[in-house]
Motif scaffolding. Sequence first.
Motif, PDB file in Angstrom:
ATOM      1  N   ASP A   1      -7.177  20.002  -2.937  1.00  0.00           N
ATOM      2  CA  ASP A   1      -7.617  18.665  -2.543  1.00  0.00           C
ATOM      3  C   ASP A   1      -6.470  17.658  -2.653  1.00  0.00           C
ATOM      4  O   ASP A   1      -6.354  16.758  -1.819  1.00  0.00           O
ATOM      5  N   TYR A   2      -5.631  17.821  -3.672  1.00  0.00           N
ATOM      6  CA  TYR A   2      -4.476  16.935  -3.823  1.00  0.00           C
ATOM      7  C   TYR A   2      -3.593  16.993  -2.570  1.00  0.00           C
ATOM      8  O   TYR A   2      -3.168  15.960  -2.041  1.00  0.00           O
ATOM      9  N   TYR A   3      -3.323  18.217  -2.094  1.00  0.00           N
ATOM     10  CA  TYR A   3      -2.444  18.360  -0.934  1.00  0.00           C
ATOM     11  C   TYR A   3      -3.111  17.867   0.353  1.00  0.00           C
ATOM     12  O   TYR A   3      -2.438  17.345   1.245  1.00  0.00           O
ATOM     13  N   LEU A   4      -4.441  18.003   0.434  1.00  0.00           N
ATOM     14  CA  LEU A   4      -5.148  17.455   1.592  1.00  0.00           C
ATOM     15  C   LEU A   4      -5.043  15.935   1.607  1.00  0.00           C
ATOM     16  O   LEU A   4      -4.712  15.326   2.633  1.00  0.00           O
ATOM     17  N   GLN A   5      -5.328  15.311   0.447  1.00  0.00           N
ATOM     18  CA  GLN A   5      -5.247  13.856   0.354  1.00  0.00           C
ATOM     19  C   GLN A   5      -3.813  13.368   0.565  1.00  0.00           C
ATOM     20  O   GLN A   5      -3.569  12.334   1.193  1.00  0.00           O
ATOM     21  N   SER A   6      -2.843  14.139   0.042  1.00  0.00           N
ATOM     22  CA  SER A   6      -1.444  13.782   0.203  1.00  0.00           C
ATOM     23  C   SER A   6      -1.037  13.843   1.677  1.00  0.00           C
ATOM     24  O   SER A   6      -0.334  12.951   2.171  1.00  0.00           O
ATOM     25  N   TYR A   7      -1.497  14.883   2.362  1.00  0.00           N
ATOM     26  CA  TYR A   7      -1.213  14.999   3.795  1.00  0.00           C
ATOM     27  C   TYR A   7      -1.786  13.798   4.551  1.00  0.00           C
ATOM     28  O   TYR A   7      -1.109  13.182   5.386  1.00  0.00           O
ATOM     29  N   GLN A   8      -3.050  13.479   4.258  1.00  0.00           N
ATOM     30  CA  GLN A   8      -3.705  12.369   4.962  1.00  0.00           C
ATOM     31  C   GLN A   8      -2.996  11.049   4.681  1.00  0.00           C
ATOM     32  O   GLN A   8      -2.834  10.211   5.582  1.00  0.00           O
ATOM     33  N   ALA A   9      -2.562  10.861   3.431  1.00  0.00           N
ATOM     34  CA  ALA A   9      -1.858   9.624   3.065  1.00  0.00           C
ATOM     35  C   ALA A   9      -0.535   9.514   3.827  1.00  0.00           C
ATOM     36  O   ALA A   9      -0.221   8.467   4.398  1.00  0.00           O
ATOM     37  N   HIS A  10       0.229  10.583   3.832  1.00  0.00           N
ATOM     38  CA  HIS A  10       1.520  10.562   4.532  1.00  0.00           C
ATOM     39  C   HIS A  10       1.341  10.401   6.042  1.00  0.00           C
ATOM     40  O   HIS A  10       2.144   9.747   6.702  1.00  0.00           O
ATOM     41  N   LYS A  11       0.266  11.004   6.561  1.00  0.00           N
ATOM     42  CA  LYS A  11      -0.009  10.866   7.997  1.00  0.00           C
ATOM     43  C   LYS A  11      -0.345   9.419   8.333  1.00  0.00           C
ATOM     44  O   LYS A  11       0.114   8.868   9.353  1.00  0.00           O
TER      45      LYS A  11
ATOM     46  N   ILE B   1       0.826  -1.208   0.000  1.00  0.00           N
ATOM     47  CA  ILE B   1       0.000   0.000   0.000  1.00  0.00           C
ATOM     48  C   ILE B   1       0.861   1.259   0.000  1.00  0.00           C
ATOM     49  O   ILE B   1       0.495   2.284  -0.580  1.00  0.00           O
ATOM     50  N   LYS B   2       2.022   1.174   0.621  1.00  0.00           N
ATOM     51  CA  LYS B   2       2.936   2.324   0.620  1.00  0.00           C
ATOM     52  C   LYS B   2       3.405   2.631  -0.800  1.00  0.00           C
ATOM     53  O   LYS B   2       3.426   3.797  -1.226  1.00  0.00           O
ATOM     54  N   LYS B   3       3.755   1.585  -1.558  1.00  0.00           N
ATOM     55  CA  LYS B   3       4.179   1.762  -2.949  1.00  0.00           C
ATOM     56  C   LYS B   3       3.034   2.303  -3.800  1.00  0.00           C
ATOM     57  O   LYS B   3       3.224   3.217  -4.609  1.00  0.00           O
ATOM     58  N   ASN B   4       1.844   1.741  -3.621  1.00  0.00           N
ATOM     59  CA  ASN B   4       0.681   2.170  -4.398  1.00  0.00           C
ATOM     60  C   ASN B   4       0.339   3.635  -4.137  1.00  0.00           C
ATOM     61  O   ASN B   4      -0.042   4.376  -5.053  1.00  0.00           O
ATOM     62  N   THR B   5       0.468   4.049  -2.882  1.00  0.00           N
ATOM     63  CA  THR B   5       0.162   5.436  -2.522  1.00  0.00           C
ATOM     64  C   THR B   5       1.097   6.393  -3.245  1.00  0.00           C
ATOM     65  O   THR B   5       0.665   7.417  -3.779  1.00  0.00           O
ATOM     66  N   LYS B   6       2.379   6.050  -3.303  1.00  0.00           N
ATOM     67  CA  LYS B   6       3.354   6.910  -3.976  1.00  0.00           C
ATOM     68  C   LYS B   6       3.104   6.957  -5.480  1.00  0.00           C
ATOM     69  O   LYS B   6       3.238   8.005  -6.112  1.00  0.00           O
ATOM     70  N   VAL B   7       2.726   5.819  -6.064  1.00  0.00           N
ATOM     71  CA  VAL B   7       2.434   5.768  -7.501  1.00  0.00           C
ATOM     72  C   VAL B   7       1.249   6.667  -7.836  1.00  0.00           C
ATOM     73  O   VAL B   7       1.284   7.452  -8.795  1.00  0.00           O
ATOM     74  N   ILE B   8       0.177   6.570  -7.048  1.00  0.00           N
ATOM     75  CA  ILE B   8      -1.025   7.374  -7.284  1.00  0.00           C
ATOM     76  C   ILE B   8      -0.727   8.857  -7.096  1.00  0.00           C
ATOM     77  O   ILE B   8      -1.198   9.708  -7.864  1.00  0.00           O
ATOM     78  N   ALA B   9       0.070   9.194  -6.083  1.00  0.00           N
ATOM     79  CA  ALA B   9       0.429  10.598  -5.828  1.00  0.00           C
ATOM     80  C   ALA B   9       1.201  11.171  -7.019  1.00  0.00           C
ATOM     81  O   ALA B   9       0.954  12.299  -7.447  1.00  0.00           O
ATOM     82  N   ASN B  10       2.108  10.386  -7.574  1.00  0.00           N
ATOM     83  CA  ASN B  10       2.914  10.846  -8.709  1.00  0.00           C
ATOM     84  C   ASN B  10       2.107  10.930 -10.000  1.00  0.00           C
ATOM     85  O   ASN B  10       2.456  11.665 -10.920  1.00  0.00           O
ATOM     86  N   LYS B  11       1.021  10.134 -10.091  1.00  0.00           N
ATOM     87  CA  LYS B  11       0.173  10.122 -11.286  1.00  0.00           C
ATOM     88  C   LYS B  11      -0.752  11.333 -11.362  1.00  0.00           C
ATOM     89  O   LYS B  11      -1.256  11.666 -12.424  1.00  0.00           O
ATOM     90  N   SER B  12      -1.023  11.962 -10.233  1.00  0.00           N
ATOM     91  CA  SER B  12      -2.001  13.056 -10.177  1.00  0.00           C
ATOM     92  C   SER B  12      -1.557  14.223 -11.057  1.00  0.00           C
ATOM     93  O   SER B  12      -0.463  14.759 -10.891  1.00  0.00           O
ATOM     94  N   LYS B  13      -2.415  14.598 -11.999  1.00  0.00           N
ATOM     95  CA  LYS B  13      -2.080  15.671 -12.940  1.00  0.00           C
ATOM     96  C   LYS B  13      -2.274  17.051 -12.310  1.00  0.00           C
ATOM     97  O   LYS B  13      -1.514  17.978 -12.575  1.00  0.00           O
ATOM     98  N   PHE B  14      -3.314  17.194 -11.497  1.00  0.00           N
ATOM     99  CA  PHE B  14      -3.627  18.500 -10.928  1.00  0.00           C
ATOM    100  C   PHE B  14      -3.324  18.509  -9.433  1.00  0.00           C
ATOM    101  O   PHE B  14      -3.974  17.819  -8.661  1.00  0.00           O
ATOM    102  N   GLN B  15      -2.342  19.295  -9.063  1.00  0.00           N
ATOM    103  CA  GLN B  15      -1.973  19.372  -7.652  1.00  0.00           C
ATOM    104  C   GLN B  15      -2.660  20.588  -7.025  1.00  0.00           C
ATOM    105  O   GLN B  15      -2.032  21.603  -6.706  1.00  0.00           O
TER     106      GLN B  15
END
Length: 199
Positions: A135-145, A118-132
């Motif tokens: 909401d992207y930064y909120l989801q990114s914060y929650q994922a890293h937390k 899941i850690k690998k998948n989270t990083k892949v999805i974060a890198n795939k996101s076209k629009f930062q």
Amino acid sequence: KVYLVLHKLTNRERGKFLKYIQSPYFNKNQPLVELFHIINKDLASVSRKAFTKEQVWKKLQDIQTYDDVRFRKYLSDLLKHVENFIALEVFEKKEFQKTNFLLEAIVDRKMENLYTTIKKNTKVIANKSKFQNADYYLQSYQAHKLLHDIETEDLDKKKITTDFTYLSKALDVFYFAEKLRLKYEADIAKRLDGTLDAD
């Protein structure tokens, strides 16, 4: 009301909803499937026919006499299923949020064997996101937390690799982006009602 909501769905979406309502996982009430068939058939027809509640009921419950309370319950239950289906359709498109919910479930259930994947998948999805966007930064914060929570499950065995600088940055970007958006929308609203002079 359920008729009007279904009318707003595309033919493809109503086809997908048919699969949803036929699935025992989501629905065990067969009359709801029949009720949807009746409504969908009418929506697909070139010349739509006006039918009474009693006529629809006869197709649903051929033997029993018309029961208004029960019929309204069918309509209400079908509407709830349509609403749930629409929510699921939106949810399916939000990969980052789906991953975060999965992360949360994994943390709650202490499924250590899934941590690495899941850690690998989270990083892949974060890198795939076209629009930062915000909401992207909120989801990114929650994922890293959540990933941090996974790492701190067992302090004796694991080295903490959390990037606290990024955590702070993600939260700051979300906060300021939202503040700017709300300020912009508030200014637009004031201009529309004449309480703010345009520059």
